[in-house]
Design an enzyme around this catalytic site. Structure first.
Site, PDB file in Angstrom:
ATOM      1  N   ASP A 139      24.255  89.223  22.110  1.00  0.00           N
ATOM      2  CA  ASP A 139      24.670  90.421  22.830  1.00  0.00           C
ATOM      3  C   ASP A 139      24.614  91.664  21.967  1.00  0.00           C
ATOM      4  O   ASP A 139      24.565  91.606  20.731  1.00  0.00           O
ATOM      5  CB  ASP A 139      26.079  90.240  23.409  1.00  0.00           C
ATOM      6  CG  ASP A 139      27.138  90.029  22.341  1.00  0.00           C
ATOM      7  OD1 ASP A 139      26.881  89.282  21.382  1.00  0.00           O
ATOM      8  OD2 ASP A 139      28.229  90.631  22.457  1.00  0.00           O
TER       9      ASP A 139
ATOM     10  N   GLU B  44      29.928  88.517  21.441  1.00  0.00           N
ATOM     11  CA  GLU B  44      30.537  88.764  20.132  1.00  0.00           C
ATOM     12  C   GLU B  44      31.079  90.180  20.029  1.00  0.00           C
ATOM     13  O   GLU B  44      32.028  90.427  19.282  1.00  0.00           O
ATOM     14  CB  GLU B  44      29.498  88.517  19.027  1.00  0.00           C
ATOM     15  CG  GLU B  44      30.061  88.514  17.613  1.00  0.00           C
ATOM     16  CD  GLU B  44      30.078  89.903  16.950  1.00  0.00           C
ATOM     17  OE1 GLU B  44      30.690  90.036  15.867  1.00  0.00           O
ATOM     18  OE2 GLU B  44      29.470  90.848  17.513  1.00  0.00           O
TER      19      GLU B  44
END
Length: 358
Positions: A71, A131
């Site tokens: 991400d 994350e």
């Protein structure tokens, strides 16, 4: 999307960047990564949500984990990517799709066999989601809870941006909210009230006068910091506020336990009402682990402390030595002009290839 993991690592980085994967929206990229890894012979590929895990099973005496998050922070008009000279610009180039590209290309191009010219270690690849947002959504955290054995290893290399250096361990982080109460009144008759915002002055004074310590562990010096990061208070332009909240962040060296860190902040802010908003342990350098020492020797780098919290702490909590190593510049992470040097990606791939093969 058909992802070719054998393309040059700079091109692979660009392909990953051009698939938007803002936290919570990693599905398309996770699908592409899973499909590409499934085409590599000699790997078992598993998936949980938008986290993809691939592993060799060669019976080698040690296992190295290569981990990276898929991400990014929200896109800031910097996707699709662009190349200028030897720089690749785009959201996630530095943090951390360049590191993920290195790991994925190695999966497709390393000799996945034991013996001369083969692997020194069994390998695990972990590409995970979420994350960049609250820890409760973190894909690696979810894997640790649901599939602990998928994370097993003798060394984890987290491909976070480190400018090609080895950053060992990480700081712990603690956020507390200091709540200050008062009495509301009309500001024209301020003497009838008790101003909660004014009371924050003592909190800020203590923080301004605070002298953080530095501690050296395994040759890595960690600097602590205790800082106000937010103040909330006020009702209207003509009202004495009856509530003020100061959010304080403590970045602490990994020799402190989370409880010791909280006790220290309570001591500094003694007399004030504190509520814990977030608390995560740091990670010790772990440089005495044989696999970590071998990696340091292979790179020729001198490890330094990691300033900030990373998922090396999750591996450390599981008893797995972990290091941060990646080609991106951490100072460029999350910026509108984020970029990665293509030469740095090439160098990172070469270094890891040499370390992982005989």
């Amino acid at each position: 999307m058909d992802l070719d993991l054998t393309m040059p690592v700079g091109e692979l980085t660009r392909a990953l960047v051009d698939v938007p994967s803002v936290s919570g929206d990693e599905r398309a990229l996770a699908d592409a990564v899973e499909a590409a890894l499934a085409r590599v012979g000699g790997l078992r590929v598993d998936r949980d949500g938008d986290a993809v895990v691939a592993r060799t099973s060669l019976g080698l005496p040690s296992r190295v984990v290569l981990a990276g998050h898929l991400d990014t922070v929200p896109i800031a008009d910097n996707v699709p990517s662009r190349v200028e000279g030897r720089r690749l610009y785009g959201c996630g180039t530095s943090d951390m799709k360049a590191g993920v590209a290195i790991a994925l290309r190695l999966a497709a191009t390393l000799p996945l066999a034991a013996g001369p010219g083969g692997l020194r270690h069994d390998l695990t690849w972990i590409c995970y989601d979420n994350e960049e947002v609250s820890a409760r959504f973190n894909g690696l955290r979810r894997l640790a809870e649901r599939h602990r054995n998928w994370l097993d290893g003798d060394l984890a290399i987290l491909m976070e941006p480190t400018s090609g250096e080895i950053e060992a361990g990480c700081q712990g982080t603690l956020r507390v909210v200091v709540t200050l109460g008062g009495t509301r009144a009309h500001s024209a008759r301020s003497w009838l009230g008790d101003n909660a915002v004014h009371k924050s002055g003592e909190v800020l004074r203590r923080l301004a006068e605070y002298r953080p310590r530095s501690v050296t562990i395994d040759g890595c010096t960690y600097r602590e910091g205790l800082s106000a990061v937010r103040i909330d208070g006020g009702v209207a332009g003509n009202v004495i506020p009856d509530l003020c909240q100061v959010t304080v962040n403590f970045r602490f060296a990994p020799d402190r336990t989370p409880q010791a860190a909280l006790d220290h902040v309570r001591e500094v802010l003694d007399g004030f009402d504190l509520e814990v908003a977030d608390l995560a342990a740091g990670a010790l350098p772990g440089l005495d682990a044989p696999t970590a020492a071998a990696f340091v020797a292979a790179t020729g780098r001198t490890p330094v402390a990691k300033y900030g919290w990373t998922d090396v702490a999750r591996f450390a909590e599981l008893g797995i030595p972990a290091l941060n190593y990646g080609p991106g510049d951490p100072n460029l992470a999350h910026t509108r002009g984020e970029f990665v040097d293509l030469d740095a990606i090439d160098e990172g791939e070469r270094l890891l290839r040499d370390y992982l093969t005989r």
